[in-house]
Write a protein that holds these residues in place. Structure first.
Motif, PDB file in Angstrom:
ATOM      1  N   VAL A 262     -13.717  19.486  16.441  1.00 45.45           N
ATOM      2  CA  VAL A 262     -12.909  18.879  15.387  1.00 45.45           C
ATOM      3  C   VAL A 262     -11.766  19.830  15.021  1.00 45.45           C
ATOM      4  O   VAL A 262     -12.003  21.007  14.731  1.00 45.45           O
ATOM      5  N   LEU A 263     -10.553  19.323  15.029  1.00 43.16           N
ATOM      6  CA  LEU A 263      -9.390  20.080  14.575  1.00 43.16           C
ATOM      7  C   LEU A 263      -9.126  19.711  13.125  1.00 43.16           C
ATOM      8  O   LEU A 263      -8.891  18.540  12.817  1.00 43.16           O
ATOM      9  N   ASP A 264      -9.169  20.691  12.244  1.00 44.11           N
ATOM     10  CA  ASP A 264      -8.889  20.460  10.824  1.00 44.11           C
ATOM     11  C   ASP A 264      -7.478  20.972  10.556  1.00 44.11           C
ATOM     12  O   ASP A 264      -7.227  22.177  10.566  1.00 44.11           O
ATOM     13  N   LEU A 265      -6.555  20.055  10.320  1.00 46.13           N
ATOM     14  CA  LEU A 265      -5.131  20.377  10.249  1.00 46.13           C
ATOM     15  C   LEU A 265      -4.649  20.446   8.804  1.00 46.13           C
ATOM     16  O   LEU A 265      -4.816  19.485   8.053  1.00 46.13           O
ATOM     17  N   GLY A 266      -4.060  21.582   8.440  1.00 46.69           N
ATOM     18  CA  GLY A 266      -3.722  21.807   7.033  1.00 46.69           C
ATOM     19  C   GLY A 266      -4.986  22.078   6.251  1.00 46.69           C
ATOM     20  O   GLY A 266      -5.260  21.418   5.250  1.00 46.69           O
ATOM     21  N   ALA A 267      -5.760  23.065   6.700  1.00 45.67           N
ATOM     22  CA  ALA A 267      -7.163  23.185   6.306  1.00 45.67           C
ATOM     23  C   ALA A 267      -7.439  24.054   5.086  1.00 45.67           C
ATOM     24  O   ALA A 267      -8.532  23.975   4.526  1.00 45.67           O
TER      25      ALA A 267
ATOM     26  N   PHE B  38     -10.302  25.757   3.435  1.00 47.92           N
ATOM     27  CA  PHE B  38     -11.348  25.738   4.469  1.00 47.92           C
ATOM     28  C   PHE B  38     -12.721  25.282   3.972  1.00 47.92           C
ATOM     29  O   PHE B  38     -13.711  25.460   4.680  1.00 47.92           O
ATOM     30  N   ILE B  39     -12.778  24.677   2.807  1.00 48.99           N
ATOM     31  CA  ILE B  39     -14.064  24.167   2.311  1.00 48.99           C
ATOM     32  C   ILE B  39     -14.541  23.011   3.183  1.00 48.99           C
ATOM     33  O   ILE B  39     -15.719  22.955   3.576  1.00 48.99           O
ATOM     34  N   ILE B  40     -13.633  22.095   3.512  1.00 47.99           N
ATOM     35  CA  ILE B  40     -14.007  20.964   4.361  1.00 47.99           C
ATOM     36  C   ILE B  40     -14.307  21.443   5.774  1.00 47.99           C
ATOM     37  O   ILE B  40     -15.235  20.945   6.432  1.00 47.99           O
ATOM     38  N   SER B  41     -13.558  22.423   6.258  1.00 54.27           N
ATOM     39  CA  SER B  41     -13.822  22.997   7.579  1.00 54.27           C
ATOM     40  C   SER B  41     -15.255  23.529   7.643  1.00 54.27           C
ATOM     41  O   SER B  41     -15.972  23.305   8.629  1.00 54.27           O
TER      42      SER B  41
ATOM     43  N   GLU C 227      -4.202  33.176   5.349  1.00 51.25           N
ATOM     44  CA  GLU C 227      -4.739  34.486   4.980  1.00 51.25           C
ATOM     45  C   GLU C 227      -5.495  34.534   3.649  1.00 51.25           C
ATOM     46  O   GLU C 227      -6.572  35.158   3.583  1.00 51.25           O
ATOM     47  N   PRO C 228      -5.025  33.888   2.564  1.00 49.98           N
ATOM     48  CA  PRO C 228      -5.739  34.047   1.285  1.00 49.98           C
ATOM     49  C   PRO C 228      -7.187  33.573   1.312  1.00 49.98           C
ATOM     50  O   PRO C 228      -8.009  34.062   0.533  1.00 49.98           O
ATOM     51  N   TYR C 229      -7.500  32.622   2.193  1.00 45.60           N
ATOM     52  CA  TYR C 229      -8.860  32.056   2.219  1.00 45.60           C
ATOM     53  C   TYR C 229      -9.545  32.245   3.572  1.00 45.60           C
ATOM     54  O   TYR C 229     -10.584  31.628   3.825  1.00 45.60           O
ATOM     55  N   LYS C 230      -8.978  33.078   4.414  1.00 47.68           N
ATOM     56  CA  LYS C 230      -9.507  33.218   5.769  1.00 47.68           C
ATOM     57  C   LYS C 230     -10.945  33.714   5.781  1.00 47.68           C
ATOM     58  O   LYS C 230     -11.728  33.360   6.658  1.00 47.68           O
ATOM     59  N   ASN C 231     -11.318  34.532   4.780  1.00 44.68           N
ATOM     60  CA  ASN C 231     -12.689  35.047   4.735  1.00 44.68           C
ATOM     61  C   ASN C 231     -13.704  33.929   4.556  1.00 44.68           C
ATOM     62  O   ASN C 231     -14.842  34.033   5.031  1.00 44.68           O
ATOM     63  N   ILE C 232     -13.298  32.851   3.878  1.00 46.61           N
ATOM     64  CA  ILE C 232     -14.208  31.705   3.716  1.00 46.61           C
ATOM     65  C   ILE C 232     -14.483  31.070   5.074  1.00 46.61           C
ATOM     66  O   ILE C 232     -15.629  30.783   5.429  1.00 46.61           O
ATOM     67  N   ALA C 233     -13.418  30.855   5.854  1.00 39.45           N
ATOM     68  CA  ALA C 233     -13.578  30.255   7.175  1.00 39.45           C
ATOM     69  C   ALA C 233     -14.414  31.152   8.087  1.00 39.45           C
ATOM     70  O   ALA C 233     -15.296  30.679   8.812  1.00 39.45           O
TER      71      ALA C 233
ATOM     72  N   GLY D  90     -13.107  28.837  13.470  1.00 37.14           N
ATOM     73  CA  GLY D  90     -11.933  29.452  14.061  1.00 37.14           C
ATOM     74  C   GLY D  90     -10.685  29.067  13.294  1.00 37.14           C
ATOM     75  O   GLY D  90     -10.516  27.906  12.919  1.00 37.14           O
ATOM     76  N   VAL D  91      -9.808  30.034  13.039  1.00 36.30           N
ATOM     77  CA  VAL D  91      -8.599  29.792  12.250  1.00 36.30           C
ATOM     78  C   VAL D  91      -7.364  30.101  13.080  1.00 36.30           C
ATOM     79  O   VAL D  91      -7.294  31.141  13.744  1.00 36.30           O
ATOM     80  N   VAL D  92      -6.392  29.197  13.031  1.00 36.42           N
ATOM     81  CA  VAL D  92      -5.124  29.380  13.727  1.00 36.42           C
ATOM     82  C   VAL D  92      -3.999  29.258  12.710  1.00 36.42           C
ATOM     83  O   VAL D  92      -3.908  28.255  12.006  1.00 36.42           O
ATOM     84  N   ARG D  93      -3.163  30.288  12.645  1.00 39.91           N
ATOM     85  CA  ARG D  93      -1.970  30.195  11.785  1.00 39.91           C
ATOM     86  C   ARG D  93      -0.948  29.333  12.509  1.00 39.91           C
ATOM     87  O   ARG D  93      -0.535  29.643  13.629  1.00 39.91           O
ATOM     88  N   CYS D  94      -0.528  28.254  11.882  1.00 43.36           N
ATOM     89  CA  CYS D  94       0.314  27.280  12.581  1.00 43.36           C
ATOM     90  C   CYS D  94       1.188  26.520  11.598  1.00 43.36           C
ATOM     91  O   CYS D  94       0.690  25.962  10.614  1.00 43.36           O
ATOM     92  N   ASP D  95       2.485  26.511  11.853  1.00 47.58           N
ATOM     93  CA  ASP D  95       3.423  25.636  11.148  1.00 47.58           C
ATOM     94  C   ASP D  95       3.514  24.361  11.975  1.00 47.58           C
ATOM     95  O   ASP D  95       4.076  24.360  13.068  1.00 47.58           O
ATOM     96  N   LEU D  96       2.948  23.285  11.470  1.00 46.68           N
ATOM     97  CA  LEU D  96       2.865  22.056  12.256  1.00 46.68           C
ATOM     98  C   LEU D  96       4.232  21.536  12.677  1.00 46.68           C
ATOM     99  O   LEU D  96       4.368  20.906  13.731  1.00 46.68           O
TER     100      LEU D  96
END
Length: 235
Positions: free
Chosen positions: A17-22, A25-28, A46-52, A58-64
């Motif tokens: 599952v790709l979670d876009l604009g995540a 990351f609670i839903i992720s 970055e501010p919530y990456k520790n939750i993921a 897996g987290v990807v920094r991405c400007d859609l």
């Protein structure tokens, strides 16, 4: 939660599952707990990456609008409350990128505010900008379906959800968890008679009878074909 139920209904356990604009990351994390392999994309994770990371997501920094997803053959994509934040010129491009990231027959779950909802219509009648100040553009159901079709998707399920018409109120966190019916709205309005809490019970019977006046658009679509090739130039 509605999105979780839709993913469970249309995406097989263990699928990607790709979670876009995540963010945050609670839903992720919820998808991960349900047994899905999750890749979460966000422009500023970055501010919530520790939750993921704590959930093994897996987290990807991405400007859609600017970046490629760098993924192919995914089973499902979740695109909730993101469409309205994108510049409308790039929405076809972003939807095409999502299409290319999915396998043939892959599923997209999309939600976005309904610009033709009752409260937005009332705001417009009063001469108030109906679009939420942090949204670039909001859409009608027909616009969303047209955008998806042009990007190579075929809608399997499209409806107006009543979730936000119940949830957008002035209440304490524990009270939100208990809201499940019209009766709950009335009880909160009596307990805390703010303008919003009074308006919600008045509007609820109307949106219950007329779904197109509800606040949230929900679409489940399947990748029916590859997206058309178009050139987009960012200004």
């Amino acid at each position: 939660m509605e999105v979780l139920r839709l993913v469970e209904a249309y995406c097989n356990p263990g699928s990607t599952v790709l979670d876009l604009g995540a963010q945050p990351f609670i839903i992720s994390c919820a998808f991960r707990k349900l047994g899905y392999n999750v890749v979460a994309f966000d422009i500023y994770p970055e501010p919530y990456k520790n939750i993921a990371e704590a959930c093994n997501v897996g987290v990807v920094r991405c400007d859609l609008e600017r970046d490629e997803l760098g993924v192919s053959n995914a089973d499902c994509a979740v695109f909730t409350e993101v469409l309205e934040h994108l510049h409308y010129y790039y929405v076809p491009l972003v939807l095409s990128k999502i299409n290319k990231a999915l396998k043939p027959g892959g599923v997209l779950v999309l939600t976005t505010p309904n610009v033709a909802s009752l409260f937005r219509r009332l705001r417009l009648l009063l001469g108030i900008q109906p679009v939420y100040r942090y949204h670039v553009r909001e859409y009608t159901m027909s616009e969303v379906l047209t955008l998806l079709k042009e990007a190579g998707f075929e809608a399997m399920k499209a409806y107006y959800s009543i979730v936000n018409d119940l949830a957008f109120i002035d209440a304490d966190p524990e009270e939100y968890l208990k809201i499940a019916s019209y009766k709950d709205l009335i009880q909160i309005a009596i307990k805390r008679p703010t303008k919003l809490n009074i308006l919600r019970p008045l509007a609820y019977p109307i949106v219950k009878l007329r779904p197109s006046l509800r606040q949230l658009i929900v679409v489940v679509a399947v990748k029916a074909r590859e997206p058309p090739t178009k050139l987009f130039e960012r200004w």
